[in-house]
Design an enzyme around this catalytic site. Sequence first.
Site, PDB file in Angstrom:
ATOM      1  N   GLU B  70      50.415  26.192  25.776  1.00 59.88           N
ATOM      2  CA  GLU B  70      51.014  27.085  24.788  1.00 59.88           C
ATOM      3  C   GLU B  70      50.159  28.331  24.617  1.00 59.88           C
ATOM      4  OE1 GLU B  70      50.572  23.865  24.411  1.00 59.88           O
ATOM      5  OE2 GLU B  70      52.462  22.938  23.771  1.00 59.88           O
ATOM      6  N   ASN B1011      55.526  12.121  29.808  1.00 66.45           N
ATOM      7  CA  ASN B1011      55.681  11.731  28.408  1.00 66.45           C
ATOM      8  C   ASN B1011      56.739  12.543  27.682  1.00 66.45           C
ATOM      9  OD1 ASN B1011      54.841  10.094  26.209  1.00 66.45           O
ATOM     10  ND2 ASN B1011      53.733  11.836  25.367  1.00 66.45           N
TER      11      ASN B1011
END
Lengths: 152, 1195
Positions: B70, B1011
Amino acid sequence: MKITVIYGTETGNCKGLAAKVAKKAAKNGVDIDVIDLATYDIDQLASLEEPLLIIISTWDDGAPPPKCEATFNKLMEREEPLPDLRYTVLALGDTEYPLFCECGRKIDAQLAELGATRLLERTDLGAEFMVTYIGWSKRFWKMLAGVFGKAA
Amino acid sequence: MIATPAAESPRITRDGNEAVASVAYRMSELISIYPITPSTSMAELCDEWSAQGKPNLWDEIPQVSQMQSEGGVAGTMHGITMGGTLSTTFTASQGLLLMIPNMYKLAGELTPNVIHVSARAIATNALSIFGDHSDVMACRQTGYAMLASNSVQEAQDLAAISHAATLSSRVPFLHFFDGFRTSHEINSLDYVSNETLLDLIDDKALDEYYQRALTPDAPTVRGTAQNPDTYFQAREAVNSFYKEVPTIVQATMDRFAEKTGRSYKLFDYYGHPEAEKVIVMMGSGVETAAETAAWLNQNQGTKYGIVAVRLYRPFNTKAFIHSLPKTVKSIAVLDRTKEPGSIGEPLYLDVTFALRKASRCLNNCLPHDPELIGGRYGIGSKEFTPAMVKAVFDNLESETPKDHFTVGIRDDVTNQSLDWDKSFTIQIANAQSALFFGLGSDGTVGANKNTIKIIGEATDLYTQAYFVYDSKKSGGLTTSHLRFGADPIKAPYLIEESDFVGCHQPQFVGRVDMLSKIAQGGTFLINTSTDADEVWHSLPHDVQEAIIEKQLKLHVIDAYKVAGESGMGRRINTIMQVCYFALSDVLPTEDAISRIKTSIEKTYGRKGPKIVAMNCAAVDAALAFLKQIKIPEKPTNAPASIEWIPDSAPDFVKRVTGPLLAGQGDLLPVSAFPIGGVWPSSTSQYEKRSIASAIPVWDAETCTQCNKCSLFCPHAAIRPKIYCESELENAPQGFKSTAYNGPGAEDKAFTIQVYPQDCTGCNACVELCPATNADGRRAIEMEQLAPILDQEKESLAFFQEIAEQTIDPTIATAKSIALRQPLFEFSGACSGCTQTPYIRLLSQLFGDRLLIANATGCSSIYGGNLPTTPYCSDANGRGPAWANSLFEDNAEFGLGLHLSSKWRSETARTLLQNLDQDIGPEEVTDFLSIPSKDIDKKRKAIETFRTRLQKIKGSKSTRLLQHLDYLVEKSTWIVGGDGWAYDIGFGGLDHVLATGANVNVLVLDTEVYSNTGGQSSKATPTGAQAKFAAKGKELPKKDLGQIAMSYGGIYVAQIAFGANEQQTLDVLREAESYQGPSLVIGYGPCLAHGIDLSHGPARQKSAVDSGYWPLYRFDPRNADSDLPVFRLDSFAPSIPVADFMLNENRFRSLERSNPERASLLLERAQAQVDSRWARLEAMAAAGLEDDDDEDDGWG
């Protein structure tokens, strides 16, 4: 010039080494048959004219690779002699097992017992076989150079 | 309630994320993305739309770039927007925190952009993927304007307003809505058209934005460094822009209202016009609070109101004060975040100050100076219900209201929580509800999404759907909450009273509480293979009692039978869906069936007419099997309670784990929990999930005792044991045993025992069992669990009691390693997971001194997600110590753990030497010469030292006692997936490897972000389709091993357990023993590859055989030996890489959708394999320069 390689494998290591021998044979201009022990008819050994290399791993406490068990047992039970056979054994194993390379040792002893001619002392390779193979390969091809009358 | 068909309307049914993404995509040009729950699907959708060529408002196709973190996204967005292109992104939680540095820059530079945040908790004492406002509250000082949406409709609308307002005001916007509750709730909404969106955009502002770009055509510099003479003043220059923001936002909202009829204010007020008690809050809880206030006002004559904060930053005091009714006497401010140490939570502080400022500065007094209290609710998606809203109003009503309260939990430590009346609920007028219980893999959720879609399309009804999953990777419980009605559904909380309950799995009956939320006279449908006549008697007492008391209508169907007979195998979801429509009257059944068939056609059409016909046959057959059960007047079974936890379990497990397993975790008070994020290990053994319907059964006669089944079991649910034959005297009947076959076999017996309730039924053990008997039966074969469960349980109980033979700890062959106790068992990993065996091996090799730093991802979830913990300890109480810090910092975190334990080891050794005269000089000298692998000897000596030290006075002795156990050095392993190692954590990993520290890194390489659902990473190979790589990955997989080898001093290896288990073991041991950094990259086939995981090990082998995943080792120690530093452990490729790739859907799917591109990429993949192999072979040969086999006499 021709040789036969019979390999007995479970995880593919012996097959892989057989492929390496085949590659070298092609380079050296030697014909080669590569055969899986699991599918081999033991009786054919009697009529085999060319030098034979057996590459075999020891599976578990001296046992042959499970897929080759039947063929292996047949060879061990054989009583008819093999006087014309010329061979050598390359054995793979794991030094952490007490019966290191036991299966290769048994085959070697049985072929000698049946009167076959050992062209080269058996070599036992441990976990480092990818490296130690090279030393064996040199000895093997030097021996074959002699067999085929290729002066060094 | 059979509804009328839908009229022409722009009404659509979407979840919050899709509603937002649709607007963000259409209003942007370049989008940078990174996956993080619960925001990921917004980014995925943008990637998909871009791949499909969907245009934005200006008829151009936005481009999407995936970044490594990010932080990278924010940097890219900074560049994109400074370059004068419209941009947006999506994130949450830790991801948002990583953007903060750039957010300051973007705001300081007045650069328009929008970050859409599905607000989520931040990892503190534990990680939580669930919703609250902790992340967005950490950004309130960055200078971003902040807009809060409270529902799916609002999330779409305020997304549009954010994009428009950021352009007009130049201030960047953070638009947020509640993670999961809004991001994942499916609801009806009116679609906002391109026309409206275009109309919102201020063309002049857009033109100016393009003009301001950093360009050599009109050069400027940005990002200068300023000195004390200038920085302050220049910083203040933004003020006038912030002053304009509220006006601009309100004007944009007003323009939006003109176009759509949906009107918003900076602060919206709901409730009684003369309210005396008011709650101020933001987020989805507003709807619950507003609906509850309305209900109480109407039914109990109260005067309550709610202020919904929409524009949280800049906070406009005037607009806030105007939103309050003049009559207000007391206010409760609800914050969905926690700020320990502050005077109050952020919104509370803002409101406090706004009120004070209003009265003192703005001369805008309220008639009464309202009483003010603040409280916290809904942290980490804790439910927030009408009863809790009422509790807050009740608190306001009390003489002495509790301040700094919490609601939704029981705080019995500091007593700050409010009690609430669990029976209080409000009726949602004209609405129906239905609740479905299913298993993660049984299609229940998919069918319910389809049901909502059918109802939404076929009728005028408003719909809502919300799905709750437990945290297991597979085989977990899913609960689907469906509501629909004539009015919009404003109920962002779980169903409290359901007209219908569907139990899709028979094993839930009596174990899962399904009937406490069913309405009086409701309908209960059970899928069961029990005969209709027998069903009633098969129900436990409590269920029978609830059915009678609530006068329920009970229906059953044997859906597995219907599925089996129509060729659908175990797919029951559409059958259950038909039953639901037949039993509810939401649509005429015939109409519903024809619509289900249409959607079957749509979903399975590609798979051919046969599959479609089979599904339709199942739909038609379903109703014939649906039967109503007659209810007796009284329960016929005696009460019996379920034993969740055996009596022998430790206190903590009984007190805490038990309630968690029973689904009662919400009831645990604050005092029940360990503080500081500590959790006991060894608890997964109590879970007994029993999710396999068939388990492997061992045949003692056929078995060759190779132990492969145990070696590859993902859940450590198959274990071999060698023991004295005499133990068998006490064996229960049916316990299987055979003579041990191996060294020292005399009088030894051997058993392989399956843990029947811990096995997940993946079948991997059967697939790889090498032994077959004459009938072709393998030594391990699957059998139905039910008939053998009791026998297997009895056998297991005995097996666990047998004293096993001591295993030589210095030997670690593939066979003997399986005999060591796994200290990682029964995790929540997927059935057939190929990563878990690697971790289990670590635990078997080094478990009693193993220190694991685990990056966030699959391995941190199955490694440490409650309710239970899979890491466990040996008979001496030692076992892996495990911790997860974050996703991006795992290598650094692991280095820290290592440095700490190393420091303590060295301190202990120094102190030991200092104290040798007191302890015994000879023993100390002896100790220091014990070889590092002789750990038992060390531990014995340590115990002697301990006894002596306790008698020696002095600070050195005390200090040595504090560090004494560190005389056995710990083995630090840094574990994580490819998303961590290749992408987000690569910088840290690279640095840690370069420090030369003695740490070991294990990369569980699944080649995608497993995940978060399979997004592409830099480990994703050429030709693979993944999320974020919808077109198929073009560039090659990053060669992480090669990068690490370039340092020269790092042990590097690539392993693939299923291809060569001995090499895997050797590598792990060599890596551990190397006194420097080690990097081991393990190939982990994953469900996300579109493969059947029962063939996981075979996939590993095929990857190696094709040269796709060469096995190798690079051991710097060998520089001083005969062995080469680099060596290949696998042979030259023996099959083309296509043979490997085309057996996996991730490659094959591209071939179906775009065969030309697929064949181009396949060609490229083969070329990559060939060139890499040639390179590796050359490296291997280079190490053997003096010793190659050319010198063999053949010239």
